[in-house]
Design an enzyme around this catalytic site. Structure first.
Site, PDB file in Angstrom:
ATOM      1  CD  GLU A   1      26.795  16.994  26.688  1.00 28.91           C
ATOM      2  OE1 GLU A   1      27.833  16.312  26.644  1.00 28.91           O
ATOM      3  OE2 GLU A   1      25.722  16.621  26.154  1.00 28.91           O
TER       4      GLU A   1
ATOM      5  N   GLY B   1      25.769  11.507  19.413  1.00 26.55           N
ATOM      6  CA  GLY B   1      25.994  11.134  20.806  1.00 26.55           C
ATOM      7  C   GLY B   1      25.363   9.788  21.105  1.00 26.55           C
ATOM      8  N   GLY B   2      24.168   9.818  21.674  1.00 28.26           N
ATOM      9  CA  GLY B   2      23.488   8.604  22.149  1.00 28.26           C
ATOM     10  C   GLY B   2      23.507   7.436  21.166  1.00 28.26           C
TER      11      GLY B   2
ATOM     12  CG  HIS C   1      29.649  19.006  23.291  1.00 37.98           C
ATOM     13  ND1 HIS C   1      28.651  19.032  24.229  1.00 37.98           N
ATOM     14  CD2 HIS C   1      29.247  18.153  22.329  1.00 37.98           C
ATOM     15  CE1 HIS C   1      27.673  18.219  23.834  1.00 37.98           C
ATOM     16  NE2 HIS C   1      28.021  17.669  22.686  1.00 37.98           N
TER      17      HIS C   1
ATOM     18  CG  ASN D   1      30.520  13.500  21.854  1.00 36.10           C
ATOM     19  OD1 ASN D   1      31.344  13.044  22.659  1.00 36.10           O
ATOM     20  ND2 ASN D   1      29.830  14.600  22.091  1.00 36.10           N
ATOM     21  CD1 TRP D   2      30.864   6.618  21.266  1.00 31.69           C
ATOM     22  CD2 TRP D   2      32.777   5.661  21.911  1.00 31.69           C
ATOM     23  NE1 TRP D   2      31.144   5.592  20.389  1.00 31.69           N
ATOM     24  CE2 TRP D   2      32.311   4.991  20.766  1.00 31.69           C
ATOM     25  CE3 TRP D   2      33.980   5.223  22.500  1.00 31.69           C
ATOM     26  CZ2 TRP D   2      32.987   3.909  20.189  1.00 31.69           C
ATOM     27  CZ3 TRP D   2      34.654   4.162  21.935  1.00 31.69           C
ATOM     28  CH2 TRP D   2      34.164   3.509  20.793  1.00 31.69           C
TER      29      TRP D   2
ATOM     30  CB  SER E   1      18.000  13.737  18.810  1.00 31.34           C
ATOM     31  OG  SER E   1      17.963  14.047  20.201  1.00 31.34           O
TER      32      SER E   1
HETATM   33  P1  PGA Z   1      22.918  13.213  20.977  1.00 32.20           P
HETATM   34  O1  PGA Z   1      24.246  14.075  21.282  1.00 32.20           O
HETATM   35  O2  PGA Z   1      23.133  12.553  19.634  1.00 32.20           O
HETATM   36  O3  PGA Z   1      22.842  12.222  22.094  1.00 32.20           O
HETATM   37  O4  PGA Z   1      21.779  14.168  20.949  1.00 32.20           O
HETATM   38  C1  PGA Z   1      24.900  14.801  20.276  1.00 32.20           C
HETATM   39  C2  PGA Z   1      26.084  15.524  20.867  1.00 32.20           C
HETATM   40  O5  PGA Z   1      26.008  16.007  21.998  1.00 32.20           O
HETATM   41  O6  PGA Z   1      27.140  15.633  20.199  1.00 32.20           O
END
Ligand code: PGA
Length: 254
Positions: A98, A235-236, A96, A9-10, A214
């Protein structure tokens, strides 16, 4: 046996040229194994470029990060399911945290999107997960159950099997605080139990449940070796092609 699925997930990162560079390094690093399903989820603006860069790597699939539920019309700034199909997109991340927290998406909105995705033969990656306050108040199961029942309302067994669930505790996203393998497994087993209640046990056994929050090369293998953890939404660490390749490899190791 559920095939593991690892998705990058960019978020709001990666220009077209950055995406092209990412893919050339990633394909070299990740190797030939087909044991794990790999999905890249770029921003809309890089989808066509990602498709072109994956021309000789058809086993890597492409997803989108969001979409509207209507087919077309006066919805300035939105993208429809048909537009994603037109770009050969197979998966779409929906609900998601967010989107839920920053853009006000409710379970009802997410449910409209999930149903529209299936109508367009896109496979949703439905995100659910509790906040830190909810965990501390002992509400994890209640929150997950409400999100799952609300977001998946009206789906039949076939559609449920073609849906991927991502359990993403909000307190673990982008914070460096991963759920322990035990905490994650406990939540995943609960998610599968609710899926069994929504449909039936045999269907629930077939649904893939990713962990997200994470995920890094050094914790990916332990998390994904848990019995109910069928992959990761990253994500990151997915912005670095070497890290993401290591996470994919971690999913393939028993
Ligand atoms: P993260 O994000 O790996 O940066 O914690 C995961 C995500 O929001 O899908």
């Amino acid at each position: 046996m559920r095939k593991k699925i690892v998705a990058a997930n960019w978020k709001m990162n990666m220009t077209q040229s950055e995406a092209t560079r990412f893919i050339s390094t990633f394909l070299l690093e990740v190797g030939e194994s087909r044991d794990v399903e790999i999905v890249l989820v770029p921003p809309f603006t890089a989808i066509a470029t990602v498709n072109a860069a994956l021309e000789n790597a058809q086993h890597v699939k492409v997803g989108a990060q969001n979409m509207h539920w209507e087919r077309s019309g006066a919805f300035t700034g939105e993208i429809s399911p048909a537009m994603l199909r037109d770009l050969f997109v197979r998966y779409v991340v929906l609900g998601h945290s967010e989107r839920r927290i920053l853009f006000g998406e409710t379970d009802e909105i997410v449910n409209r999107k999930v149903r529209a995705a299936h109508e367009a033969t896109l496979r949703p990656i439905l995100c659910v997960g509790e906040s830190l306050e909810q965990r501390e108040r002992g509400e994890v199961e209640q929150v997950l159950s409400t999100q799952l029942r609300g977001s998946l309302a009206g789906l039949g067994a076939k559609e449920l099997q073609e849906t991927v669930i991502a359990y993403e505790p909000v307190w673990a996203i982008g914070t460096g605080k991963t759920a322990t393998a035990e905490q994650a497994q406990e939540a995943h087993a609960f998610v599968r139990r609710v899926l069994g209640e929504i449909s039936d046990e045999a269907t629930a056994e077939k649904i893939r449940i990713q962990y997200g929050g994470s995920v890094k090369p050094d914790n990916a293998r332990t998390l994904m070796s848990q019995p109910d953890i069928d992959g990761a939404l990253v994500g990151g660490a997915s912005l670095d092609p070497r890290s993401f390749a290591q996470i994919v490899q971690g999913a393939g190791e028993k």
